[in-house]
Structures are given as C-alpha cells and as structure tokens.
Design an enzyme around this catalytic site. Structure first.
Site, mmCIF file in Angstrom:
data_model
loop_
_atom_site.group_PDB
_atom_site.id
_atom_site.type_symbol
_atom_site.label_atom_id
_atom_site.label_comp_id
_atom_site.label_asym_id
_atom_site.label_seq_id
_atom_site.Cartn_x
_atom_site.Cartn_y
_atom_site.Cartn_z
ATOM 1 N N ARG A 171 11.221 -31.777 12.341
ATOM 2 C CA ARG A 171 10.193 -31.508 13.354
ATOM 3 C C ARG A 171 9.377 -30.268 13.007
ATOM 4 O O ARG A 171 8.230 -30.139 13.430
ATOM 5 C CB ARG A 171 10.822 -31.377 14.739
ATOM 6 C CG ARG A 171 11.684 -30.148 14.935
ATOM 7 C CD ARG A 171 12.405 -30.168 16.271
ATOM 8 N NE ARG A 171 13.150 -28.945 16.529
ATOM 9 C CZ ARG A 171 14.333 -28.648 15.989
ATOM 10 N NH1 ARG A 171 14.905 -29.484 15.143
ATOM 11 N NH2 ARG A 171 14.958 -27.525 16.301
ATOM 12 N N HIS A 172 9.977 -29.379 12.227
ATOM 13 C CA HIS A 172 9.257 -28.150 11.863
ATOM 14 C C HIS A 172 8.137 -28.443 10.870
ATOM 15 O O HIS A 172 7.125 -27.749 10.866
ATOM 16 C CB HIS A 172 10.231 -27.115 11.316
ATOM 17 C CG HIS A 172 11.312 -26.787 12.294
ATOM 18 N ND1 HIS A 172 11.055 -26.172 13.494
ATOM 19 C CD2 HIS A 172 12.640 -27.064 12.269
ATOM 20 C CE1 HIS A 172 12.195 -26.046 14.172
ATOM 21 N NE2 HIS A 172 13.165 -26.580 13.452
ATOM 22 N N ASP A 207 0.874 -1.175 0.000
ATOM 23 C CA ASP A 207 0.000 0.000 0.000
ATOM 24 C C ASP A 207 0.915 1.231 0.000
ATOM 25 O O ASP A 207 2.144 1.125 -0.165
ATOM 26 C CB ASP A 207 -1.014 -0.046 1.156
ATOM 27 C CG ASP A 207 -0.415 0.255 2.527
ATOM 28 O OD1 ASP A 207 0.826 0.448 2.633
ATOM 29 O OD2 ASP A 207 -1.175 0.301 3.510
ATOM 30 N N HIS A 208 0.309 2.397 0.192
ATOM 31 C CA HIS A 208 1.081 3.640 0.150
ATOM 32 C C HIS A 208 2.158 3.697 1.232
ATOM 33 O O HIS A 208 3.194 4.309 1.040
ATOM 34 C CB HIS A 208 0.130 4.834 0.294
ATOM 35 C CG HIS A 208 -0.784 4.713 1.475
ATOM 36 N ND1 HIS A 208 -1.811 3.792 1.517
ATOM 37 C CD2 HIS A 208 -0.807 5.363 2.667
ATOM 38 C CE1 HIS A 208 -2.434 3.899 2.685
ATOM 39 N NE2 HIS A 208 -1.842 4.832 3.401
ATOM 40 N N CYS A 250 3.454 -2.646 3.972
ATOM 41 C CA CYS A 250 2.521 -1.563 4.308
ATOM 42 C C CYS A 250 3.222 -0.700 5.357
ATOM 43 O O CYS A 250 4.443 -0.747 5.465
ATOM 44 C CB CYS A 250 1.169 -2.111 4.765
ATOM 45 S SG CYS A 250 1.168 -3.096 6.271
ATOM 46 N N GLY A 251 2.481 0.087 6.111
ATOM 47 C CA GLY A 251 3.131 0.972 7.064
ATOM 48 C C GLY A 251 3.893 0.208 8.132
ATOM 49 O O GLY A 251 5.030 0.539 8.468
ATOM 50 N N THR A 252 3.251 -0.806 8.668
ATOM 51 C CA THR A 252 3.880 -1.618 9.719
ATOM 52 C C THR A 252 4.198 -3.042 9.266
ATOM 53 O O THR A 252 4.923 -3.763 9.965
ATOM 54 C CB THR A 252 2.919 -1.755 10.914
ATOM 55 O OG1 THR A 252 1.696 -2.341 10.432
ATOM 56 C CG2 THR A 252 2.628 -0.408 11.551
ATOM 57 N N GLY A 253 3.596 -3.481 8.169
ATOM 58 C CA GLY A 253 3.653 -4.890 7.756
ATOM 59 C C GLY A 253 2.551 -5.713 8.408
ATOM 60 O O GLY A 253 2.279 -6.839 7.986
ATOM 61 N N ILE A 254 1.910 -5.146 9.409
ATOM 62 C CA ILE A 254 0.964 -5.935 10.215
ATOM 63 C C ILE A 254 -0.356 -6.169 9.484
ATOM 64 O O ILE A 254 -0.854 -7.303 9.424
ATOM 65 C CB ILE A 254 0.727 -5.263 11.581
ATOM 66 C CG1 ILE A 254 2.030 -5.222 12.390
ATOM 67 C CG2 ILE A 254 -0.352 -6.008 12.362
ATOM 68 C CD1 ILE A 254 1.953 -4.367 13.651
ATOM 69 N N GLY A 255 -0.933 -5.106 8.934
ATOM 70 C CA GLY A 255 -2.207 -5.278 8.226
ATOM 71 C C GLY A 255 -2.067 -6.257 7.074
ATOM 72 O O GLY A 255 -2.929 -7.135 6.873
ATOM 73 N N MET A 256 -0.978 -6.125 6.336
ATOM 74 C CA MET A 256 -0.728 -7.047 5.222
ATOM 75 C C MET A 256 -0.628 -8.491 5.723
ATOM 76 O O MET A 256 -1.173 -9.412 5.107
ATOM 77 C CB MET A 256 0.569 -6.679 4.503
ATOM 78 C CG MET A 256 0.460 -5.479 3.594
ATOM 79 S SD MET A 256 -0.633 -5.800 2.194
ATOM 80 C CE MET A 256 -0.150 -4.461 1.084
ATOM 81 N N HIS A 279 12.253 -22.325 10.120
ATOM 82 C CA HIS A 279 11.333 -23.042 11.017
ATOM 83 C C HIS A 279 9.871 -22.961 10.601
ATOM 84 O O HIS A 279 9.120 -23.900 10.831
ATOM 85 C CB HIS A 279 11.465 -22.493 12.446
ATOM 86 C CG HIS A 279 12.740 -22.924 13.111
ATOM 87 N ND1 HIS A 279 12.976 -22.715 14.454
ATOM 88 C CD2 HIS A 279 13.844 -23.542 12.624
ATOM 89 C CE1 HIS A 279 14.179 -23.193 14.761
ATOM 90 N NE2 HIS A 279 14.735 -23.690 13.662
#
Ligand code: RB5
Length: 148
Positions: free
Chosen positions: A131-132, A7-8, A64-70, A97
C-alpha cells in the site's frame, strides 16, 4: 553507491557518517563542503539529489544546521524523497513507508553518534512496498503537476 553533502552547519555529521561508511567498505562520493566556512546549502543539495535521480547513487545524506534547508532543496528535484529525522523510529519508518532516498540531518540538532545511528538504520531498512507504493505513486503524480 552513497552520496553525501553538507554545509558548514552539517559538515561534522557528514564526516562522522563517512567514517562509518569507510569502516563498512561502502563506496561513496562526497560533494562537500569540507570545513566550517560558511557555504550555501542549496547547490550541494542539488548535486546530491541529481546524482541519485541520474542513477549514480542509490541513496544519500544531506546535513546542514537543522537538516531542513537541505530537505526543502532536495525535495524540489523530481524523484527525490528527502526526510529530516532526528530519532531512530522516524529514520526506520521513512525507509519502510516513504522509501526515502535521502536522509537529512541537523548538526545543530543531533550529535555525531546519533547521526551514525540514524545512518545505519537508513541504510539497512528496506521499503515495505504494498500500500505504501501506491502512496509513493501519488507523490510522483503531484510532481507531474497532477491535482489529486
Ligand atoms: C546555516 O546557518 C543554516 O541556515 C543551514 O545550515 C540550515 O540549517 C538551513 O536549513
């Protein structure tokens, strides 16, 4: 094949990663956005995530701004393991992992140089399996609605 979207708030990081991919002759598809006019991140996350689960690309980047919403949006798509990272250790471990298939980055958290550093690690680090893989299978079971 790599897919990218932003995003922007993340478009500058996306463009920096694209420059690196160009230098490395790595093929990619860019789902936008292409400037800093405000756009919603969820539709872009959806397009990038679906390109991966449909087999069009192996891995992707969402900025995105934080990467979190994406990351929240991308992780709603079955088969996506999207991780927000802002340090090299996490970018490495989420490949080793978690077998992450999307790296999410925040344009208001890290600069373009750091984004390219993390992108390189993300593209060049293998999944360890073992195991991962069992743990990845458990995540897939949760996606299917199973209660563990
Ligand atoms: C847009 O202002 C911002 O909310 C978005 O880029 C992202 O940070 C959301 O998680």
């Amino acid at each position: 094949m790599i897919v990218l979207g932003a995003d922007h708030g993340g478009v500058k990081l996306k463009e920096a990663i694209k420059k690196y991919l160009d230098e490395q002759n790595i093929a990619y598809k860019d789902f936008g956005t292409f400037d800093e006019n405000s756009v919603d991140y969820a539709p872009i996350a959806s397009r990038v995530a679906n390109a991966i689960v449909d087999g069009e690309a192996e891995r992707g980047f969402l900025c995105c701004g934080t990467g979190i919403g994406m990351s929240i949006a991308a992780n709603k798509v079955k088969g996506i393991r999207a991780s927000v990272c802002s340090d090299p250790f996490s970018a490495e471990m989420t490949r080793r992992h978690n077998n992450a298939n999307i790296l999410c980055l925040g344009g208001r958290v890290i600069n373009e140089e750091k984004a390219v550093e993390l992108a390189k690690i993300f593209l060049n680090t293998p999944f360890e399996g073992g195991r991962h893989q069992r743990r990845i299978d458990q995540i897939a079971a949760i996606e299917r609605g199973e209660k563990l």
